[in-house]
Design a protein around this motif. Structure first.
Motif, mmCIF file in Angstrom:
data_model
loop_
_atom_site.group_PDB
_atom_site.id
_atom_site.type_symbol
_atom_site.label_atom_id
_atom_site.label_comp_id
_atom_site.label_asym_id
_atom_site.label_seq_id
_atom_site.Cartn_x
_atom_site.Cartn_y
_atom_site.Cartn_z
ATOM 1 N N MET A 170 0.818 -1.201 0.000
ATOM 2 C CA MET A 170 0.000 0.000 0.000
ATOM 3 C C MET A 170 0.860 1.263 0.000
ATOM 4 O O MET A 170 0.465 2.301 -0.537
ATOM 5 C CB MET A 170 -0.956 -0.027 1.186
ATOM 6 C CG MET A 170 -1.998 -1.141 1.040
ATOM 7 S SD MET A 170 -3.152 -1.276 2.402
ATOM 8 C CE MET A 170 -4.109 0.206 2.138
ATOM 9 N N GLY A 171 2.071 1.175 0.567
ATOM 10 C CA GLY A 171 3.000 2.294 0.442
ATOM 11 C C GLY A 171 3.401 2.518 -1.000
ATOM 12 O O GLY A 171 3.491 3.651 -1.475
ATOM 13 N N ALA A 172 3.621 1.409 -1.718
ATOM 14 C CA ALA A 172 3.951 1.519 -3.137
ATOM 15 C C ALA A 172 2.768 2.067 -3.931
ATOM 16 O O ALA A 172 2.931 2.913 -4.826
ATOM 17 C CB ALA A 172 4.366 0.151 -3.678
ATOM 18 N N LEU A 173 1.565 1.618 -3.606
ATOM 19 C CA LEU A 173 0.374 2.127 -4.292
ATOM 20 C C LEU A 173 0.185 3.615 -4.027
ATOM 21 O O LEU A 173 -0.227 4.361 -4.917
ATOM 22 C CB LEU A 173 -0.861 1.348 -3.830
ATOM 23 C CG LEU A 173 -0.931 -0.133 -4.241
ATOM 24 C CD1 LEU A 173 -2.142 -0.804 -3.598
ATOM 25 C CD2 LEU A 173 -0.981 -0.274 -5.761
ATOM 26 N N ALA A 174 0.478 4.036 -2.796
ATOM 27 C CA ALA A 174 0.359 5.462 -2.467
ATOM 28 C C ALA A 174 1.275 6.303 -3.346
ATOM 29 O O ALA A 174 0.963 7.464 -3.661
ATOM 30 C CB ALA A 174 0.692 5.684 -0.987
ATOM 31 N N ALA A 175 2.419 5.723 -3.751
ATOM 32 C CA ALA A 175 3.374 6.433 -4.596
ATOM 33 C C ALA A 175 3.062 6.277 -6.077
ATOM 34 O O ALA A 175 3.819 6.778 -6.924
ATOM 35 C CB ALA A 175 4.782 5.933 -4.310
ATOM 36 N N GLY A 176 1.959 5.581 -6.404
ATOM 37 C CA GLY A 176 1.595 5.403 -7.804
ATOM 38 C C GLY A 176 2.435 4.369 -8.526
ATOM 39 O O GLY A 176 2.585 4.442 -9.751
#
Length: 318
Positions: A189-195
């Motif tokens: 989810m951290g990676a998703l937050a960064a797009g």
């Protein structure tokens, strides 16, 4: 150049402070159906703890160049899932305290505790679906996976003690379901937050899952194997040790009932070595996954964070 321990600790402390401030601001919106009195109960449940899972959301988002603000609601959702799972665990296990204070079921009563945990699971999932399909799916998969693992646990943990082959889940699966999956989801989810792309998010999950498994193994090693001399394990503690024993040394796991001091000492010695090797293997896997992530100014921190997270647990970090 590898990041030093003080640098990691500084990042972790700063991130925890950032999350505490962000959570306090976001709480009324996150749980917008709750009146102030009930909101304070949620605030109490979320208070304290290491914030490791939320900090991993921030670490991956920061390392991949995301907006720091995008990490806060995702970190809050992950921390809500973790806190809700602990409410259920304490009630099922009959543990009346958590983090040196009364467990939620002991202060709110069993019924309200269950309802509060359900509310936190559902609200976290709703907020992530509102952010996007990928965020909602990631958190839903984590909750479902954790719940499937919890449902398969024996009703009486001591059932695992003397069953041939070890009753219950294999130890690698147990530590994945208990800790690895939520650590992995936090990093995803951290990676998703960064797009990030789906492939980068998958590497991020692998990084977090292996870090979480190493963390859980270190916790087990600390609690169950590193006991002071002259303090034999209780039946309940031996029951927690059983899955690791059946996995790493099945011949020794077939202990007499009750196990004698020589047998218990030998079991602890073999397990200490085997579990230390298992921790290092997972840390190596986490480092390998970190090397697959796009380069950035936090490369060194990503590579060394798993080791420091495990070391912080072993040192009893708050």
């Amino acid at each position: 150049m590898a990041t030093s321990v003080p640098a990691f600790e500084a990042y972790w402390q700063a991130t925890r402070e950032r999350l505490e401030e962000g959570f306090e601001r976001a709480l009324p919106h996150f749980f917008d159906r709750l009146p102030a009195g009930h909101l304070s109960t949620v605030r109490t449940v979320l208070a304290g703890g290491k914030r490791l899972r939320g900090s991993l959301v921030c670490l991956l988002n920061d390392a991949l160049g995301g907006d720091p603000a995008a990490a806060v609601p995702r970190a809050m959702a992950v921390e809500c899932v973790h806190a809700a799972s602990l409410i259920h665990d304490d009630l099922v296990d009959g543990d009346a305290s958590r983090r040196n204070r009364p467990a939620t079921w002991a202060t709110e009563g069993p019924r309200r505790a269950v309802l509060l945990a359900d509310l936190m699971f559902a609200t976290a999932l709703q907020r992530m679906v509102e952010l996007g399909r990928d965020d909602g799916l990631a958190l839903a998969q984590a909750i479902a996976t954790m719940a499937a693992g919890a449902f398969q646990e024996p009703l009486e943990p001591t059932d695992t003690l003397h069953s041939p082959g070890g009753e219950g889940m294999p130890y690698p699966e147990l530590i994945y379901l208990k800790t690895g999956v939520l650590f992995g989801t936090a990093c995803r989810m951290g990676a998703l937050a960064a797009g990030a792309s789906a492939s980068v998010a998958a590497h991020a999950f692998e990084y977090g899952a292996r870090t979480g498994e190493a963390y859980q193994m270190a916790d087990d090693l600390q609690d169950l194997v590193g006991r002071p001399p002259g303090r034999p394990a209780t039946a309940a503690q031996l029951a927690l040790l059983a899955p690791a024993a059946w996995h790493f040394c099945p011949d020794l796991a077939q202990a007499p009932s009750p196990p004698g001091p020589d047998h218990a000492a030998r079991l602890r010695l073999v397990l200490r070595s085997a579990m230390a090797a298992g921790i290092e293997a997972r840390l190596q896997q986490a480092r390998a996954a970190a090397s697959q992530l796009p380069g950035g100014f936090l490369d060194g921190l990503l590579a060394t964070a798993p080791d420091h997270i495990v070391a912080a647990m072993a040192a009893g970090a708050p």
